[in-house]
Scaffold this motif. Sequence first.
Motif, PDB file in Angstrom:
ATOM      1  N   LYS A 144     -17.888 -57.281 -12.518  1.00  0.00           N
ATOM      2  CA  LYS A 144     -19.225 -56.731 -12.738  1.00  0.00           C
ATOM      3  C   LYS A 144     -19.458 -56.312 -14.184  1.00  0.00           C
ATOM      4  O   LYS A 144     -20.608 -56.226 -14.621  1.00  0.00           O
ATOM      5  CB  LYS A 144     -19.452 -55.519 -11.817  1.00  0.00           C
ATOM      6  N   ARG A 165     -23.553 -62.711 -20.777  1.00  0.00           N
ATOM      7  CA  ARG A 165     -24.652 -61.817 -20.412  1.00  0.00           C
ATOM      8  C   ARG A 165     -25.759 -62.581 -19.687  1.00  0.00           C
ATOM      9  O   ARG A 165     -26.442 -62.020 -18.826  1.00  0.00           O
ATOM     10  CB  ARG A 165     -25.213 -61.116 -21.645  1.00  0.00           C
ATOM     11  N   THR A 167     -25.327 -64.739 -17.491  1.00  0.00           N
ATOM     12  CA  THR A 167     -24.918 -64.870 -16.092  1.00  0.00           C
ATOM     13  C   THR A 167     -25.092 -63.570 -15.309  1.00  0.00           C
ATOM     14  O   THR A 167     -24.852 -63.536 -14.106  1.00  0.00           O
ATOM     15  CB  THR A 167     -23.447 -65.306 -15.991  1.00  0.00           C
ATOM     16  N   GLY A 168     -25.474 -62.486 -16.007  1.00  0.00           N
ATOM     17  CA  GLY A 168     -25.643 -61.203 -15.345  1.00  0.00           C
ATOM     18  C   GLY A 168     -24.488 -60.251 -15.536  1.00  0.00           C
ATOM     19  O   GLY A 168     -24.510 -59.128 -15.014  1.00  0.00           O
TER      20      GLY A 168
END
Length: 218
Positions: A144, A165, A167-168
């Motif tokens: 995460k 970033r 990709t989340g």
Amino acid sequence: MASENVGLYIHTLPGPGVLHQLTGVIARYQGDIRSVEIIENEPASRITFEITIEGEPAALIAELRALPAVRAVERVKSMQQVYGKRIIIIGGGAQVGQVAIGAISEADRHNIRGEHISVDTIPLVGEQPLADAVRAAARLPRVKALVLAGALMGGEIERAVREVRQTGLLVVSLNMAGSVPAAADLVVSDPVQAGVMTVMAVAATAKFSIARLKQRVF
């Protein structure tokens, strides 16, 4: 019928086509494979699946056990249930260690309250090895957040940060020389505090959101 997250730990004979047989059975039961890992391949294979399936998986497990290549099937807790969300700390050994102190201390506080957060570290030097590690973090399961802990990072590392970033993946950087801090979501000068804030950002038991901060550098 409610869906259930199921972990399957399967011992098989080695050889071509075994994974195809296993996934074929899972597909027949409408199982949605969330992750798969082959732990060993010689002299025998140990394969872990994490799947989502509607209803009780007893019939699926029985059919898997009946395959000629299968030696044993165990139902286990998924890695999400056991180890939960992952935080990866990458960079120089001294800085990585200090960030880990903050992250582990804060994760302990949330895990006692029912969270599951694990902290991984890898001390690395060199622009390309660091860039490779940043990109690989986005391919690891359950990750995460990524913390970049070093004194100087830029160039290809910055490009890798901007990629992950997208990709989340949350990226936290120490306030260091180089262009990486400008590319990160959050910049924190104190390494211990960087670890603490990263855990707070991913923990469901924390009332903290980077998006609500009025500044990005601390």
